[in-house]
Scaffold this motif. Structure first.
Motif, PDB file in Angstrom:
ATOM      1  N   VAL A 166       0.914  -1.254   0.117  1.00  0.00           N
ATOM      2  CA  VAL A 166       0.069   0.023  -0.110  1.00  0.00           C
ATOM      3  C   VAL A 166       0.889   1.181   0.076  1.00  0.00           C
ATOM      4  N   PRO A 167       1.736   1.376   0.968  1.00  0.00           N
ATOM      5  CA  PRO A 167       2.812   2.391   0.760  1.00  0.00           C
ATOM      6  C   PRO A 167       3.600   2.579  -0.260  1.00  0.00           C
ATOM      7  N   LEU A 168       3.842   1.516  -0.779  1.00  0.00           N
ATOM      8  CA  LEU A 168       4.623   1.206  -1.965  1.00  0.00           C
ATOM      9  C   LEU A 168       4.022   1.619  -3.201  1.00  0.00           C
ATOM     10  N   ALA A 169       2.800   1.482  -3.249  1.00  0.00           N
ATOM     11  CA  ALA A 169       1.952   2.004  -4.414  1.00  0.00           C
ATOM     12  C   ALA A 169       1.625   3.556  -4.473  1.00  0.00           C
ATOM     13  N   ALA A 170       1.708   3.986  -3.259  1.00  0.00           N
ATOM     14  CA  ALA A 170       1.194   5.530  -3.093  1.00  0.00           C
ATOM     15  C   ALA A 170       2.590   6.314  -3.363  1.00  0.00           C
ATOM     16  N   LEU A 171       3.930   5.613  -3.002  1.00  0.00           N
ATOM     17  CA  LEU A 171       5.169   6.247  -3.402  1.00  0.00           C
ATOM     18  C   LEU A 171       5.377   6.042  -4.966  1.00  0.00           C
ATOM     19  N   MET A 172       5.073   4.922  -5.422  1.00  0.00           N
ATOM     20  CA  MET A 172       5.180   4.936  -6.945  1.00  0.00           C
ATOM     21  C   MET A 172       4.101   5.702  -7.930  1.00  0.00           C
ATOM     22  N   GLU A 173       3.158   6.051  -7.313  1.00  0.00           N
ATOM     23  CA  GLU A 173       2.184   6.833  -7.738  1.00  0.00           C
ATOM     24  C   GLU A 173       2.647   8.296  -7.814  1.00  0.00           C
ATOM     25  N   LEU A 174       3.235   8.921  -6.704  1.00  0.00           N
ATOM     26  CA  LEU A 174       3.655  10.071  -6.509  1.00  0.00           C
ATOM     27  C   LEU A 174       5.020  10.334  -7.453  1.00  0.00           C
ATOM     28  N   VAL A 175       5.817   9.307  -7.595  1.00  0.00           N
ATOM     29  CA  VAL A 175       7.034   9.483  -8.650  1.00  0.00           C
ATOM     30  C   VAL A 175       6.382   9.774  -9.896  1.00  0.00           C
TER      31      VAL A 175
END
Length: 263
Positions: free
Chosen positions: A164-173
Motif C-alpha cells: 500500500v505505501p509502495l503503491a502510493a510512493l510509485m504513484e507520486l513519483v
C-alpha cells in the motif's frame, strides 16, 4: 516481484483474458505513440483538456511515453510484468467482468482526480501510462493479501500490506513527471485519493459493492431443497429405527435376565 515463478505456476491465458487484453493494448498503444508522434496523441492522453475529450480517461493508461532510453524501456518491461502478476491474481479472484469494471473505475477515478488537482493548483498536465491506474489495483491486492510474502524488486521481502505505501510512493513519483519541471511535484497526491476507495472495496467496506461474489447468497432450486429434505428425513428415519432396535434388544435382555433369576 517473483514474476518468473508466477509465469510458471499461473494458469493459461484463457483464465485471465482481461489481463492479457490490457497488456496487449498497452504494447500496441505505446508502439503507436513511439512511431507516430503528433498532436492527435494529446486527444488520448491525460491533459488539462481531458474533460473536453472524456474518452481520454479510458485511453491514457494504454500509452507509455518514456521509451527514448534504455532505463525507460526496462521500466516499461517491469511495469508489464507487475501488471501481469497482480492483475492475473485479481482477475482469477473476481472474474473477468468484475475485474474489467475495476480497471475502468480505477482509470476513470484516478484520471478525474489528477485533472481536478491540476485545475486547483493551476498546473499544466500531460501524462499517460498503465502504472497510474494500476497503483490502485496494487492497493486492492495488498488489502486482500496482507500476510503474503512479496519480494519487492527481487531484493527485499515484505508482507503484502506493505504494498500500500509502495503503491502510493510509485504513484507520486510517476505523476511528478506529468507537470513539467516547474509544476508541483505533489500532484500525485490527487491520484492517490482513489486508493482509499480501493482499500475499502477490497475489505468489503463499500455498501452495495462486495469484493467477492461469495458475499452474495447463492440461489437454491426447489429440487435441491427437496433432495436435501428427503436425505435428512431418511437419516432421521434410520436413527429412529436404530433406537427402536436398541430398545427392543434391551427389553429382550432384561426379560432373559428375569427368567434366569426366577430359575
Amino acid at each position: 516481484m517473483r514474476f518468473i515463478d508466477t509465469l510458471r505456476s499461473s494458469p493459461s491465458s484463457k483464465n485471465q483474458p482481461v489481463t492479457i487484453g490490457i497488456i496487449a493494448l498497452v504494447v500496441l498503444g505505446t508502439a503507436c505513440a513511439f512511431m507516430f508522434h503528433g498532436l492527435w496523441v494529446l486527444d488520448v492522453l491525460l491533459t488539462n483538456g481531458s474533460f473536453r475529450w472524456p474518452w481520454s480517461f479510458l485511453t491514457y493508461p494504454f500509452f507509455y511515453l518514456n521509451l527514448d532510453s534504455a532505463i525507460g524501456l526496462l521500466w516499461f518491461i517491469f511495469i508489464l510484468s507487475w501488471i501481469y502478476w497482480i492483475s492475473s491474481s485479481l482477475e482469477r479472484d473476481l472474474g473477468a467482468v468484475k475485474f474489467a469494471l475495476l480497471w475502468v473505475a480505477s482509470s476513470v477515478l484516478v484520471g478525474i482526480c489528477l485533472c481536478l488537482g491540476a485545475s486547483l493548483v493551476s498546473s499544466p498536465l500531460v501524462g499517460a501510462g498503465p502504472l497510474v491506474p494500476f497503483c490502485s489495483l496494487m492497493v486492492v491486492w495488498a488489502a486482500r493479501n496482507q500476510t503474503a510474502r512479496v519480494a519487492v524488486f527481487g531484493l527485499v521481502e515484505v508482507n503484502g500490506i506493505m504494498m500500500v505505501p509502495l503503491a502510493a510512493l510509485m504513484e507520486l513519483v510517476e505523476c511528478s513527471g506529468f507537470v513539467g519541471a516547474a509544476g508541483p511535484k505533489y500532484i500525485g497526491l490527487f491520484a492517490c485519493l482513489p486508493m482509499f476507495l480501493a482499500y475499502a472495496f477490497a475489505r468489503n467496506k463499500l455498501p452495495g459493492i462486495p469484493y467477492a461474489p461469495s458475499a452474495m447468497k447463492p440461489k437454491v432450486s426447489k429440487a435441491q431443497i427437496q433432495k436435501e429434505q428427503s436425505f435428512f428425513d431418511e437419516v432421521r428415519k434410520r436413527e429412529q429405527d436404530r433406537a427402536e432396535r436398541e430398545r427392543l434388544r434391551k427389553l429382550f435382555e432384561s426379560s432373559v435376565n428375569d427368567d434366569s433369576d426366577t430359575k
